[in-house]
Design a protein around this motif. Sequence first.
Motif, PDB file in Angstrom:
ATOM      1  N   GLN A   9      54.145  50.664  45.054  1.00 15.04           N
ATOM      2  CA  GLN A   9      54.495  52.170  45.466  1.00 15.04           C
ATOM      3  C   GLN A   9      53.123  52.717  44.662  1.00 15.04           C
ATOM      4  O   GLN A   9      53.209  54.014  45.049  1.00 15.04           O
ATOM      5  CB  GLN A   9      55.498  52.526  45.509  1.00 15.04           C
ATOM      6  N   LEU A  61      59.944  62.441  47.458  1.00 14.39           N
ATOM      7  CA  LEU A  61      58.719  63.028  47.317  1.00 14.39           C
ATOM      8  C   LEU A  61      58.297  64.245  48.440  1.00 14.39           C
ATOM      9  O   LEU A  61      57.641  65.097  48.138  1.00 14.39           O
ATOM     10  CB  LEU A  61      57.646  62.067  47.654  1.00 14.39           C
ATOM     11  N   ALA A  81      59.502  60.638  52.720  1.00 14.40           N
ATOM     12  CA  ALA A  81      58.393  61.723  52.451  1.00 14.40           C
ATOM     13  C   ALA A  81      58.065  62.600  53.486  1.00 14.40           C
ATOM     14  O   ALA A  81      58.528  63.849  53.363  1.00 14.40           O
ATOM     15  CB  ALA A  81      57.432  60.908  51.430  1.00 14.40           C
ATOM     16  N   VAL A 120      51.856  56.047  46.502  1.00 17.76           N
ATOM     17  CA  VAL A 120      52.427  57.393  45.858  1.00 17.76           C
ATOM     18  C   VAL A 120      51.530  58.476  45.294  1.00 17.76           C
ATOM     19  O   VAL A 120      51.433  59.457  45.240  1.00 17.76           O
ATOM     20  CB  VAL A 120      53.728  56.971  44.750  1.00 17.76           C
ATOM     21  N   CYS A 171      49.761  55.554  38.287  1.00 17.45           N
ATOM     22  CA  CYS A 171      49.464  56.538  39.697  1.00 17.45           C
ATOM     23  C   CYS A 171      48.878  57.722  39.212  1.00 17.45           C
ATOM     24  O   CYS A 171      48.071  58.120  40.007  1.00 17.45           O
ATOM     25  CB  CYS A 171      50.968  56.938  39.874  1.00 17.45           C
ATOM     26  N   LEU A 231      59.240  53.392  39.785  1.00 19.85           N
ATOM     27  CA  LEU A 231      58.084  53.441  40.518  1.00 19.85           C
ATOM     28  C   LEU A 231      57.638  51.886  40.608  1.00 19.85           C
ATOM     29  O   LEU A 231      56.896  51.294  39.899  1.00 19.85           O
ATOM     30  CB  LEU A 231      56.786  54.428  39.973  1.00 19.85           C
ATOM     31  N   VAL A 269      60.914  57.731  45.112  1.00 22.94           N
ATOM     32  CA  VAL A 269      59.739  57.633  45.686  1.00 22.94           C
ATOM     33  C   VAL A 269      59.996  56.612  46.886  1.00 22.94           C
ATOM     34  O   VAL A 269      58.960  56.721  47.861  1.00 22.94           O
ATOM     35  CB  VAL A 269      58.567  56.880  44.901  1.00 22.94           C
TER      36      VAL A 269
END
Length: 201
Positions: free
Chosen positions: A134, A80, A106, A138, A180, A130, A102
């Motif tokens: 998360q 990310l 990050a 995320v 998401c 994913l 992910v």
Amino acid sequence: SSRPYEELAGQPLPDRPECLLQEALYPLYTMRNLTILDISSPYLDIDNLTIFNLATCCSNLRRLLILPTYYSGRTSKITLQALAYASGYLQHLQEIGFPVDVLGPAGLCINPQTAFNWTCRRLYVADSPLPEDQVEPVGSFLSIWFRHFEIEIVAANASTPGDTAHAEERAMHAEAWARCQRQMHPHEWWSHELTAYLATV
């Protein structure tokens, strides 16, 4: 050179090495006015550094897509952090996409130009896993960097060409990425749901 690809052309796809390395993209770093980069290949083996270099050297990119043509469930080397970096440097960006890990580091990498992007409308994540736990973090992370109100996350689904053993997983990941997207812009999702409901009463 196309020779490596010619030599691999007759091999079964799962036996082909991941041979499109970041070194193959070095010539692109001199193309300052490049606006579209769209690569589809089963040979991808790139990481955050590739995305950092492209965003820094080709800051006029409107479309940056580096996507596999065959989905095997392989974990991406891109995290990310690369998405966040690209969102700030590519201020004319409309579409961006590559597989992403992910769970990789990050970090809130505020870059020297800006902290977020207002223009990107489509984010392709291929078959990136994913996990359920998360989805919310995320979504919150991406909403910091991608501010367009109508941004769409596009994920591979069960019918996308790839390893049949991972077809069900792709469907699960696609649904997770849909949630998401709603996490990123809950007011837009709520508005659409309300509009649809009112149209039925």
